[in-house]
Design an enzyme around this catalytic site. Structure first.
Site, PDB file in Angstrom:
ATOM      1  N   CYS A   1      14.188  57.545 -22.707  1.00 42.43           N
ATOM      2  CA  CYS A   1      14.129  58.437 -23.800  1.00 42.43           C
ATOM      3  C   CYS A   1      13.152  59.666 -23.855  1.00 42.43           C
ATOM      4  CB  CYS A   1      13.836  57.320 -25.009  1.00 42.43           C
ATOM      5  SG  CYS A   1      13.417  58.226 -26.848  1.00 42.43           S
TER       6      CYS A   1
ATOM      7  N   CYS B   1      10.609  59.498 -27.286  1.00 46.17           N
ATOM      8  CA  CYS B   1       9.385  58.249 -27.265  1.00 46.17           C
ATOM      9  C   CYS B   1       8.678  57.458 -25.282  1.00 46.17           C
ATOM     10  CB  CYS B   1       9.521  57.248 -27.765  1.00 46.17           C
ATOM     11  SG  CYS B   1      11.103  55.914 -27.629  1.00 46.17           S
TER      12      CYS B   1
ATOM     13  N   CYS C   1      17.833  55.493 -29.637  1.00 52.06           N
ATOM     14  CA  CYS C   1      16.448  54.989 -29.017  1.00 52.06           C
ATOM     15  C   CYS C   1      16.131  53.606 -29.439  1.00 52.06           C
ATOM     16  CB  CYS C   1      16.290  55.322 -29.022  1.00 52.06           C
ATOM     17  SG  CYS C   1      14.490  54.447 -28.023  1.00 52.06           S
TER      18      CYS C   1
ATOM     19  N   CYS D   1      12.588  54.591 -31.204  1.00 53.77           N
ATOM     20  CA  CYS D   1      12.381  55.415 -32.461  1.00 53.77           C
ATOM     21  C   CYS D   1      13.520  55.847 -32.967  1.00 53.77           C
ATOM     22  CB  CYS D   1      11.367  57.169 -31.016  1.00 53.77           C
ATOM     23  SG  CYS D   1      12.761  57.625 -30.217  1.00 53.77           S
TER      24      CYS D   1
ATOM     25  N   CYS E   1      28.076  57.362 -23.175  1.00 49.09           N
ATOM     26  CA  CYS E   1      27.900  58.750 -23.237  1.00 49.09           C
ATOM     27  C   CYS E   1      26.497  59.803 -23.885  1.00 49.09           C
ATOM     28  CB  CYS E   1      29.474  59.092 -24.278  1.00 49.09           C
ATOM     29  SG  CYS E   1      30.035  61.419 -23.660  1.00 49.09           S
TER      30      CYS E   1
HETATM   31 ZN   LIG Z   1      13.042  56.630 -28.492  1.00 53.37          ZN
END
Ligand SMILES: [Zn+2]
Length: 136
Positions: free
Chosen positions: A52, A55, A100, A103, A123
């Site tokens: 991510c 984070c 995510c 976060c 996607c």
């Molecule tokens: Zn994250």
């Protein structure tokens, strides 16, 4: 964001805005979509892990990446517990939004037209991801 979901990484918007590149902020925190075909990660074929960009959480293994032809990095399976989903009815479409799990940053959407074994196509926006090649 439609849900009352709580995330383990929470920051004031001002912090996200300061820490993220403008393109990443636009996707992760404002549900934006990068233009198709613009992400260098479309062509990323090395072994490694996609994190991510917000984070740093490990989201996808390179083994689940495939070429969907959509113009966005596509995966058939996230790492266990790495992402959450929500119902997205914006733009007069019904889609499943993907974010995510740590976060809450918006990553993209998941569609039921992916390859086996999952039949799913995650996607993703490349700017919402950071690729870390596997150490030799
Ligand atoms: Zn994250």
């Amino acid at each position: 964001m439609a849900s009352e979901e709580k995330f383990s990484v929470e920051k004031p918007e001002a912090d996200w805005r300061r820490e993220l590149a403008p393109e990443a902020y636009q996707v992760l925190r404002s549900h934006g979509t990068e233009p198709a075909g613009t992400s260098p990660l479309n062509a990323e074929k090395r072994a490694g892990v996609f994190h991510c960009a917000g984070c740093g959480k490990e989201l996808f293994d390179s083994g689940s990446k495939y070429e969907s032809g959509s113009g966005w990095p596509s995966f058939y399976q996230p790492k266990p517990g790495a992402v959450g989903t929500s119902d997205d009815q914006s733009h007069f479409m019904r889609r499943t939004e993907v974010h995510c799990a740590d976060c809450g940053g918006h990553l993209g959407h998941v569609f039921p037209d992916g390859p086996q074994p999952t039949g799913l196509r995650y996607c993703m926006n490349g700017v919402a991801l950071k690729f870390e090649p596997k150490k030799p």
